[in-house]
Design an enzyme around this catalytic site. Structure first.
Site, short mmCIF file in Angstrom:
data_model
loop_
_atom_site.label_atom_id
_atom_site.label_comp_id
_atom_site.label_asym_id
_atom_site.label_seq_id
_atom_site.Cartn_x
_atom_site.Cartn_y
_atom_site.Cartn_z
N GLU A 140 0.85 -1.19 0.00
CA GLU A 140 0.00 0.00 0.00
C GLU A 140 0.88 1.23 0.00
O GLU A 140 1.76 1.41 0.86
CB GLU A 140 -0.97 0.03 1.19
CG GLU A 140 -1.90 1.25 1.06
CD GLU A 140 -3.13 1.22 1.94
OE1 GLU A 140 -3.49 0.15 2.46
OE2 GLU A 140 -3.73 2.30 2.10
N ASP A 188 -2.21 12.13 -3.08
CA ASP A 188 -2.29 13.59 -3.09
C ASP A 188 -2.57 14.05 -4.53
O ASP A 188 -1.84 13.66 -5.44
CB ASP A 188 -0.99 14.19 -2.58
CG ASP A 188 -0.74 13.83 -1.12
OD1 ASP A 188 -1.71 13.77 -0.35
OD2 ASP A 188 0.43 13.59 -0.75
N LYS A 241 -2.82 21.64 -9.29
CA LYS A 241 -2.30 22.69 -10.19
C LYS A 241 -1.48 22.05 -11.32
O LYS A 241 -0.66 21.16 -11.06
CB LYS A 241 -1.41 23.66 -9.43
CG LYS A 241 -2.20 24.52 -8.47
CD LYS A 241 -1.33 25.56 -7.82
CE LYS A 241 -2.18 26.34 -6.84
NZ LYS A 241 -1.44 26.84 -5.70
N ASP A 257 -11.11 10.85 -4.90
CA ASP A 257 -12.38 11.59 -4.82
C ASP A 257 -12.20 12.92 -5.55
O ASP A 257 -13.03 13.82 -5.40
CB ASP A 257 -12.76 11.85 -3.36
CG ASP A 257 -11.65 12.56 -2.61
OD1 ASP A 257 -10.66 11.90 -2.25
OD2 ASP A 257 -11.76 13.79 -2.42
N THR A 300 -11.45 4.38 3.03
CA THR A 300 -10.37 4.86 3.89
C THR A 300 -10.84 6.14 4.59
O THR A 300 -11.93 6.65 4.32
CB THR A 300 -9.12 5.19 3.07
OG1 THR A 300 -9.47 6.26 2.19
CG2 THR A 300 -8.63 3.99 2.28
C1 LIG Z 1 -4.41 12.12 0.76
S1 LIG Z 1 -3.50 11.06 1.80
C2 LIG Z 1 -4.44 9.53 1.71
C3 LIG Z 1 -4.15 8.61 2.86
C4 LIG Z 1 -4.90 7.26 2.84
N1 LIG Z 1 -4.47 6.47 1.70
C5 LIG Z 1 -6.39 7.44 2.82
O1 LIG Z 1 -7.00 7.18 1.78
O2 LIG Z 1 -6.96 7.84 3.86
C6 LIG Z 1 -2.09 10.68 0.80
C7 LIG Z 1 -0.98 10.01 1.58
O3 LIG Z 1 0.06 9.61 0.71
C8 LIG Z 1 1.30 9.83 1.33
N2 LIG Z 1 2.33 9.92 0.28
C9 LIG Z 1 2.53 10.92 -0.60
N3 LIG Z 1 3.52 10.63 -1.45
C10 LIG Z 1 3.97 9.39 -1.11
C11 LIG Z 1 4.99 8.53 -1.60
N4 LIG Z 1 5.77 8.89 -2.64
N5 LIG Z 1 5.19 7.33 -1.01
C12 LIG Z 1 4.40 6.96 0.04
N6 LIG Z 1 3.41 7.73 0.56
C13 LIG Z 1 3.20 8.92 -0.02
C14 LIG Z 1 1.10 11.11 2.13
O4 LIG Z 1 2.01 11.24 3.21
C15 LIG Z 1 -0.34 10.94 2.62
O5 LIG Z 1 -0.41 10.31 3.88
#
Ligand SMILES: C[S@@+](CC[C@H](N)C(=O)[O-])C[C@H]1O[C@@H](n2cnc3c(N)ncnc32)[C@H](O)[C@@H]1O
Length: 226
Positions: free
Chosen positions: A57, A131, A135, A167, A205
């Site tokens: 994951e 994420d 932009k 989303d 999630t």
């Molecule tokens: C918007 S959050 C979603 C978290 C979770 N998957 C959820 O659906 O509730 C995106 C997550 O991806 C992590 N993240 C961003 N870039 C990443 C990377 N290159 N490798 C691992 N995690 C990453 C961020 O730290 C953040 O916790």
């Protein structure tokens, strides 16, 4: 030459509020036991002592989905990659509460894990609510891009799945466009009704729940490695 994995520089926060006592204790004592080794190849045998199917994951947030999958499949090994320390502490609490013995953690960039896995070694990869970087000038930072997704393709077994949720309407469109160009993947959706079907092994999630509270749609996409 530009690096095809140009998202390597990690963006976003790696720590939020100070950890509470239990979370700090788990980071100090349980994390060292579950962390993937700092170098060398990452085979199931090395991580779990035995050959077994592997799931990864990417960006597991607080870890509730990864813990759900690990509890469902005790015979698989699960690796979670997440740079956000408070999120890692959340996963550790799940691991402890559910007494999970099949989870390993990388506190950092998922690309670092992917690169060290043998080719064709993963059965399923989850990328849930990445994420969105909405932009246009930040589009290169999106995980769904040819470089990172090409690496995922190399590490998935033929027939393995990449499951993506978002989303964000723009990220949804972006994902459909990028994935359509990836010859290694077939989108499993066959009819419009597929959008409505929520697989029983795909709970919302934290980010999905937040999105629904705001009245946003949540899209789930399943791609099969050819
Ligand atoms: C918007 S959050 C979603 C978290 C979770 N998957 C959820 O659906 O509730 C995106 C997550 O991806 C992590 N993240 C961003 N870039 C990443 C990377 N290159 N490798 C691992 N995690 C990453 C961020 O730290 C953040 O916790």
């Amino acid at each position: 030459m530009t690096d095809p994995l140009d998202i390597r520089r990690l963006y976003g926060r790696s720590q939020g509020h100070p950890l509470r006592e239990r979370a700090q204790g788990l980071v100090d004592t349980l994390l060292p036991k579950l962390e993937v080794p700092i170098d060398g190849g990452l085979t199931a045998e090395r991580l779990f002592g035995v050959a077994r199917p592997l799931g990864l994951e990417i960006g597991f947030g607080k870890g509730e989905h990864l813990a759900f999958q690990a509890a469902r499949r005790p015979d698989w090994g699960f690796i979670g990659a997440e740079p956000y320390l408070n999120g890692v502490a959340g996963l550790l609490a799940e691991v402890e509460d559910r007494a999970l013995a099949n989870v390993r953690v990388h506190r950092g960039d998922a690309l670092e894990v992917l690169e060290r896995l043998p080719d064709a070694s993963l059965s399923t990869v989850w990328l849930l609510h990445p994420d969105p970087w909405p932009k246009a000038r930040h589009a290169k930072r999106r995980f769904v891009n040819a470089g990172p997704i090409g690496l995922v393709a190399a590490k998935l077994k033929p027939g393995g799945e990449l499951r993506i949720a978002t989303d964000h309407p723009l990220y949804m469109r972006h994902t459909l466009v990028v994935m359509q160009r990836m010859q290694d993947f077939a989108w499993t959706a066959e009819s419009a009704a597929d959008w409505e079907i929520v697989p029983e092994d795909w709970p919302d999630t934290r980010f999905a729940q937040k999105a629904r509270v705001l009245g946003h749609d949540v899209w789930r996409l399943i791609y099969r490695r050819r």
